[in-house]
Scaffold this active site. Structure first.
Site, mmCIF file in Angstrom:
data_model
loop_
_atom_site.group_PDB
_atom_site.id
_atom_site.type_symbol
_atom_site.label_atom_id
_atom_site.label_comp_id
_atom_site.label_asym_id
_atom_site.label_seq_id
_atom_site.Cartn_x
_atom_site.Cartn_y
_atom_site.Cartn_z
ATOM 1 N N LYS A 25 -0.368 3.040 -2.808
ATOM 2 C CA LYS A 25 -0.541 4.197 -1.908
ATOM 3 C C LYS A 25 -0.831 5.463 -2.727
ATOM 4 O O LYS A 25 -1.552 6.339 -2.270
ATOM 5 C CB LYS A 25 0.692 4.380 -1.019
ATOM 6 C CG LYS A 25 0.968 3.229 -0.074
ATOM 7 C CD LYS A 25 -0.135 2.996 0.960
ATOM 8 C CE LYS A 25 0.010 3.861 2.165
ATOM 9 N NZ LYS A 25 -0.925 3.453 3.261
ATOM 10 N N TYR A 54 3.925 -1.281 -4.028
ATOM 11 C CA TYR A 54 3.334 -0.729 -2.788
ATOM 12 C C TYR A 54 3.134 0.782 -2.956
ATOM 13 O O TYR A 54 2.081 1.322 -2.605
ATOM 14 C CB TYR A 54 4.279 -1.049 -1.621
ATOM 15 C CG TYR A 54 4.030 -0.284 -0.340
ATOM 16 C CD1 TYR A 54 2.985 -0.635 0.520
ATOM 17 C CD2 TYR A 54 4.863 0.773 0.036
ATOM 18 C CE1 TYR A 54 2.776 0.064 1.707
ATOM 19 C CE2 TYR A 54 4.663 1.467 1.218
ATOM 20 C CZ TYR A 54 3.620 1.109 2.050
ATOM 21 O OH TYR A 54 3.430 1.800 3.224
ATOM 22 N N THR A 65 3.186 7.374 2.241
ATOM 23 C CA THR A 65 4.590 6.963 2.304
ATOM 24 C C THR A 65 5.455 7.720 1.296
ATOM 25 O O THR A 65 4.946 8.182 0.258
ATOM 26 C CB THR A 65 4.671 5.441 1.990
ATOM 27 O OG1 THR A 65 6.022 5.071 1.738
ATOM 28 C CG2 THR A 65 3.876 5.083 0.736
ATOM 29 N N ASP A 66 6.734 7.786 1.567
ATOM 30 C CA ASP A 66 7.673 8.371 0.590
ATOM 31 C C ASP A 66 7.799 7.490 -0.657
ATOM 32 O O ASP A 66 8.339 7.925 -1.671
ATOM 33 C CB ASP A 66 9.057 8.538 1.227
ATOM 34 C CG ASP A 66 9.641 7.210 1.634
ATOM 35 O OD1 ASP A 66 9.240 6.701 2.708
ATOM 36 O OD2 ASP A 66 10.469 6.650 0.888
ATOM 37 N N THR A 82 1.209 -3.516 4.395
ATOM 38 C CA THR A 82 2.520 -2.881 4.583
ATOM 39 C C THR A 82 3.691 -3.805 4.236
ATOM 40 O O THR A 82 4.842 -3.420 4.442
ATOM 41 C CB THR A 82 2.680 -2.377 6.038
ATOM 42 O OG1 THR A 82 2.436 -3.476 6.918
ATOM 43 C CG2 THR A 82 1.730 -1.244 6.347
ATOM 44 N N GLY A 92 -2.083 -2.224 14.531
ATOM 45 C CA GLY A 92 -0.782 -2.024 13.893
ATOM 46 C C GLY A 92 0.083 -1.098 14.737
ATOM 47 O O GLY A 92 -0.382 -0.528 15.730
ATOM 48 N N TRP A 145 10.081 5.160 7.390
ATOM 49 C CA TRP A 145 10.949 4.437 8.329
ATOM 50 C C TRP A 145 10.356 4.395 9.740
ATOM 51 O O TRP A 145 11.001 4.789 10.723
ATOM 52 C CB TRP A 145 12.335 5.085 8.367
ATOM 53 C CG TRP A 145 13.124 5.017 7.099
ATOM 54 C CD1 TRP A 145 12.644 4.811 5.830
ATOM 55 C CD2 TRP A 145 14.542 5.168 6.951
ATOM 56 N NE1 TRP A 145 13.673 4.830 4.925
ATOM 57 C CE2 TRP A 145 14.848 5.047 5.575
ATOM 58 C CE3 TRP A 145 15.595 5.403 7.834
ATOM 59 C CZ2 TRP A 145 16.148 5.137 5.080
ATOM 60 C CZ3 TRP A 145 16.893 5.506 7.350
ATOM 61 C CH2 TRP A 145 17.165 5.371 5.991
#
Ligand code: NAP
Length: 279
Positions: A128, A124, A100-101, A61, A10, A146
């Site tokens: 997470k 998602y 992740t945010d 993702t 990835g 991002w």
């Protein structure tokens, strides 16, 4: 140390393999080596590699597809992380997972601190959050946002492709975040793995922008007129998964550990575009 890096094919995994190889023994693993939703596959790879640390970059993702493939996305993100944590605990290996945010709702006006209450904005984010809960109290959780980097399609490549087609591109101007170069995040991860302190960390390039400002910067660095990009609202760009208005991740715990400051996102975009221009 022997560091098992999952998701090694990835965009973040590749950058981590390249960097960690310089100072650690790296065991790269992607889905062809081990499907992390299968306990047997994890047992096999742990048996053959016996890692001291697991840097868990693998994940489902596809944020929009996660909405319609809920079971599969949950397995790839939550179950896989739970199984990895169990395997690490058994042999006393350290663990760092990337989050992740999207574990936040995204309606803050100032951004999110590491210990702010989580309330995922979409499925998602739910997957997470479950993964974070499996790691919390044992390893390191590093939230980012991002991402862009080598070896994958990303926002910068998409923008540049559309710019070559001389299109006027409408880009969302009411979502704010910090574009983050995988090469710079890999440096943060190396620092954290060497340091070893468990906890939640926020790792992004410094500075903030909207997707529209991000696109303008890409145009400027790539030699296109900034007029090729025009602002639009999120309402004009509906997606299956809700996106947060605020993706800003405030960092203070990296600073407490004396982690070097991250470069600005503009500097990161310039270095990335310079490097793809040279390929
Ligand atoms: N991209 C972003 O903007 C962003 C933002 C915030 C956080 N993150 C997080 O950052 C991390 C790295 O993201 P990335 O953009 O580098 O992801 P990526 O390019 O999509 O790479 C993820 C890798 O994990 C593999 N994988 C998926 N399911 C697996 C499974 N069951 N077993 C083993 N490997 C599996 C994928 O294989 P396949 O390609 O074959 O599925 C892929 O090679 C992830 O944890 C992600 O959630 C990303």
């Amino acid at each position: 140390m022997k560091v098992l890096i999952t998701g090694s094919e990835g965009q973040l995994g590749k950058a981590c393999v390249d960097l960690f190889r310089k100072s650690h023994e790296v065991i790269p693993a992607d889905i062809a080596d081990a499907d992390l939703t299968l306990k047997n596959d994890i047992e096999k790879i742990f048996k053959s590699s016996h890692p001291d640390w697991v840097l868990h970059c693998a994940a489902w993702t596809d944020v929009d597809k996660a909405e319609s493939s809920r079971v599969e996305a949950m397995a790839a993100n939550a179950l896989a992380t739970e199984l990895l944590v169990d395997a690490c605990k058994k042999i006393g290996a350290g663990m760092t997972m990337i989050s992740t945010d999207y574990v936040f709702q995204g309606d803050s006006s100032t951004g999110y601190a590491e210990d702010d209450q989580r309330d995922p904005v979409n499925w998602y984010g739910e997957t997470k959050l479950k993964a974070e809960q499996a790691v919390q109290g044992y390893g390191q959780i590093v939230r980012t946002s991002w991402l862009f980097g080598h070896g994958a399609n990303n926002f910068i490549l998409t923008m540049r492709r559309m710019m070559t087609e001389n299109k006027t591109i409408k880009v969302v101007a009411d979502q704010t975040g910090s574009p983050t170069y995988t090469v710079d995040l890999a440096e943060v991860l190396l620092f954290l793995v060497n340091n070893g302190t468990p906890g939640i960390y926020h790792g992004t390039n410094s500075g903030l922008c909207s997707w529209f400002e991000f696109a303008q910067e890409i145009a400027s660095i790539s030699g296109y007129s900034s007029e090729t990009v025009v602002p639009c609202s999120s309402q004009e760009y509906p997606t299956p998964a809700k996106r947060p208005a605020c993706s800003v991740l405030k960092s203070s715990y990296l600073e407490l550990l004396d982690c070097p400051q991250r470069p600005s996102w503009q500097d990161a975009v310039k270095r990335y575009i310079d490097s793809i221009n040279q390929e």
